[in-house]
Write a protein that holds these residues in place. Sequence first.
Motif, PDB file in Angstrom:
ATOM      1  N   MET A   1       0.839  -1.194   0.000  1.00 26.19           N
ATOM      2  CA  MET A   1       0.000   0.000   0.000  1.00 26.19           C
ATOM      3  C   MET A   1       0.870   1.238   0.000  1.00 26.19           C
ATOM      4  O   MET A   1       1.681   1.419   0.891  1.00 26.19           O
ATOM      5  N   ALA A   2       0.710   2.042  -1.003  1.00 25.20           N
ATOM      6  CA  ALA A   2       1.466   3.291  -1.040  1.00 25.20           C
ATOM      7  C   ALA A   2       0.815   4.291  -0.115  1.00 25.20           C
ATOM      8  O   ALA A   2      -0.385   4.377  -0.018  1.00 25.20           O
ATOM      9  N   SER A   3       1.637   5.076   0.570  1.00 18.63           N
ATOM     10  CA  SER A   3       1.104   6.019   1.553  1.00 18.63           C
ATOM     11  C   SER A   3       1.814   7.342   1.386  1.00 18.63           C
ATOM     12  O   SER A   3       3.025   7.408   1.502  1.00 18.63           O
ATOM     13  N   HIS A   4       1.066   8.400   1.109  1.00 11.48           N
ATOM     14  CA  HIS A   4       1.654   9.724   0.885  1.00 11.48           C
ATOM     15  C   HIS A   4       1.202  10.675   1.982  1.00 11.48           C
ATOM     16  O   HIS A   4       0.720  10.254   3.024  1.00 11.48           O
ATOM     17  N   ARG A   5       1.339  11.962   1.749  1.00 15.57           N
ATOM     18  CA  ARG A   5       0.927  12.921   2.763  1.00 15.57           C
ATOM     19  C   ARG A   5      -0.552  12.745   3.067  1.00 15.57           C
ATOM     20  O   ARG A   5      -1.368  12.671   2.186  1.00 15.57           O
ATOM     21  N   ARG A   6      -0.830  12.683   4.328  1.00 13.30           N
ATOM     22  CA  ARG A   6      -2.221  12.494   4.735  1.00 13.30           C
ATOM     23  C   ARG A   6      -2.919  13.846   4.854  1.00 13.30           C
ATOM     24  O   ARG A   6      -2.396  14.758   5.489  1.00 13.30           O
ATOM     25  N   PRO A   7      -4.104  13.993   4.226  1.00 14.05           N
ATOM     26  CA  PRO A   7      -4.827  15.265   4.363  1.00 14.05           C
ATOM     27  C   PRO A   7      -5.235  15.497   5.793  1.00 14.05           C
ATOM     28  O   PRO A   7      -5.494  14.570   6.548  1.00 14.05           O
ATOM     29  N   LYS A   8      -5.305  16.722   6.174  1.00 12.27           N
ATOM     30  CA  LYS A   8      -5.716  17.058   7.531  1.00 12.27           C
ATOM     31  C   LYS A   8      -7.143  16.617   7.750  1.00 12.27           C
ATOM     32  O   LYS A   8      -8.018  16.898   6.951  1.00 12.27           O
ATOM     33  N   GLN A   9      -7.366  15.898   8.829  1.00 11.05           N
ATOM     34  CA  GLN A   9      -8.710  15.424   9.126  1.00 11.05           C
ATOM     35  C   GLN A   9      -9.292  16.232  10.270  1.00 11.05           C
ATOM     36  O   GLN A   9      -8.576  16.692  11.157  1.00 11.05           O
ATOM     37  N   PRO A  10     -10.593  16.384  10.274  1.00 13.11           N
ATOM     38  CA  PRO A  10     -11.213  17.194  11.323  1.00 13.11           C
ATOM     39  C   PRO A  10     -11.032  16.554  12.681  1.00 13.11           C
ATOM     40  O   PRO A  10     -11.121  15.335  12.815  1.00 13.11           O
ATOM     41  N   THR A  11     -10.727  17.342  13.688  1.00 13.39           N
ATOM     42  CA  THR A  11     -10.613  16.829  15.047  1.00 13.39           C
ATOM     43  C   THR A  11     -11.957  16.931  15.733  1.00 13.39           C
ATOM     44  O   THR A  11     -12.839  17.686  15.337  1.00 13.39           O
TER      45      THR A  11
ATOM     46  N   ALA B   1      -2.928  15.033  13.302  1.00 12.95           N
ATOM     47  CA  ALA B   1      -3.954  14.590  12.357  1.00 12.95           C
ATOM     48  C   ALA B   1      -3.380  14.393  10.959  1.00 12.95           C
ATOM     49  O   ALA B   1      -4.059  13.899  10.066  1.00 12.95           O
ATOM     50  N   ARG B   2      -2.123  14.787  10.781  1.00 13.17           N
ATOM     51  CA  ARG B   2      -1.484  14.643   9.472  1.00 13.17           C
ATOM     52  C   ARG B   2       0.000  14.347   9.705  1.00 13.17           C
ATOM     53  O   ARG B   2       0.548  14.678  10.755  1.00 13.17           O
ATOM     54  N   ALA B   3       0.606  13.699   8.756  1.00  7.54           N
ATOM     55  CA  ALA B   3       2.030  13.375   8.880  1.00  7.54           C
ATOM     56  C   ALA B   3       2.578  13.009   7.514  1.00  7.54           C
ATOM     57  O   ALA B   3       1.851  12.561   6.630  1.00  7.54           O
ATOM     58  N   GLU B   4       3.872  13.216   7.348  1.00  3.77           N
ATOM     59  CA  GLU B   4       4.562  12.799   6.136  1.00  3.77           C
ATOM     60  C   GLU B   4       4.998  11.354   6.354  1.00  3.77           C
ATOM     61  O   GLU B   4       5.912  11.070   7.125  1.00  3.77           O
ATOM     62  N   LEU B   5       4.331  10.427   5.668  1.00  2.00           N
ATOM     63  CA  LEU B   5       4.525   9.013   5.953  1.00  2.00           C
ATOM     64  C   LEU B   5       5.401   8.284   4.954  1.00  2.00           C
ATOM     65  O   LEU B   5       5.781   7.136   5.192  1.00  2.00           O
TER      66      LEU B   5
ATOM     67  N   VAL C   1      -6.746  10.184  18.717  1.00  2.00           N
ATOM     68  CA  VAL C   1      -6.018   9.288  17.820  1.00  2.00           C
ATOM     69  C   VAL C   1      -5.232  10.154  16.845  1.00  2.00           C
ATOM     70  O   VAL C   1      -5.802  11.027  16.178  1.00  2.00           O
ATOM     71  N   ARG C   2      -3.926   9.923  16.766  1.00  2.00           N
ATOM     72  CA  ARG C   2      -3.087  10.821  15.969  1.00  2.00           C
ATOM     73  C   ARG C   2      -1.771  10.152  15.592  1.00  2.00           C
ATOM     74  O   ARG C   2      -1.398   9.121  16.139  1.00  2.00           O
ATOM     75  N   TYR C   3      -1.092  10.782  14.637  1.00  2.00           N
ATOM     76  CA  TYR C   3       0.275  10.405  14.264  1.00  2.00           C
ATOM     77  C   TYR C   3       1.232  11.122  15.207  1.00  2.00           C
ATOM     78  O   TYR C   3       0.974  12.242  15.659  1.00  2.00           O
ATOM     79  N   GLU C   4       2.356  10.473  15.470  1.00  2.00           N
ATOM     80  CA  GLU C   4       3.351  11.089  16.342  1.00  2.00           C
ATOM     81  C   GLU C   4       4.708  10.465  16.044  1.00  2.00           C
ATOM     82  O   GLU C   4       4.807   9.275  15.706  1.00  2.00           O
TER      83      GLU C   4
END
Length: 346
Positions: free
Chosen positions: A1-11, A217-221, A327-330
């Motif tokens: 699964m390719a994974s790119h920049r995740r769009p900002k999701q509403p908190t 809510a977003r991260a460079e993955l 729930v978030r990226y860190e």
Amino acid sequence: MASHRRPKQPTHRYTGILTVTAAAAVAVSTQPASADPLPDPNKKGVQAQIDRLYEQATQATETYNGAKEKADALQRQVGVFQDEAARKQGELNELRDRLGTVATGQYRSGGLDPSLQLLLSQDPDGYLEKASALDRIGERQSALLKDFLSQQRALQQHRQEAGRKLKDLDSTQRDLRGRKTEIQGKLREAQQLLNTLSAKERSRIAAEQDRANRAGARAELGDQASASQRAAAAFRAAQGRVGKPYVWGAAGPDSFDCSGLTSWAFRQAGISLPRTSQAQAGVGARLDSLGDLRPGDLIIMRTDLSHVGFYAGNGQILHSPKPGAQVRYESIARSGMPFMWGVRLS
């Protein structure tokens, strides 16, 4: 699964009554500050204590989850044994009725000694046929009686086993209540410490947590693929929960603790995981190096294995970290929790 920049999701902010203490880190209390001055003028000591209490609460939550999982399993087992005992009782009742019918028939046909009955009979051949039938009835009664006694023993065993399971369930439920009290006590103590801070300091803490949630809510993955389709599916399910609040003991779909998120996400991919982080640490293939991890692998944190999340790629963890957070990226390096090992499920 390719994974790119995740769009900002509403908190999402969580304001449920059940978890008001868990949201203490982002709540601005209206209670007055303590009249007693604290030794640390910057209140950093208090914040460190609050963070430690939240960590202790999350660790106790995993113990609570284990007790809850055991209690649920015992409850199901008790139900099975009780249902089986009820079924056995029904079979015994039927056997008892059949035995009664046979015994009544023999009593009515009895009376004289068989040799005298034969001597006095005007139809010896007919009598012998009847006697043979009575012998067969006796054999049938004997078989019924053996079956009855066997069923009776089985019923007793099921009742005894149900009783033992009920005792285990009662003990586990007491443990569950104790763990719940411990967690609530930690969160209540954290809230009390938070209330000793000034309104300005509480506002600063709330703003920091809010920034962390928004940033998480977003991260460079990167574009690294998952190790399997089901791991990719579980990871996608977890990504769809970004912004949902941490709630101790919660396993989705609208709130989670750490192992609640991972077990819920893998369930969406058709894989059943144990409920606790410690148990999840022992499933699948163990990966001791961060460099071996791929998106969708589980990542086990803390020396007591009390935290779990998803490896998200590019040194990031996707998890439900603590009370007051979402729930978030860190960054794993900045999470404040030591990496123990990864787990890969095929």
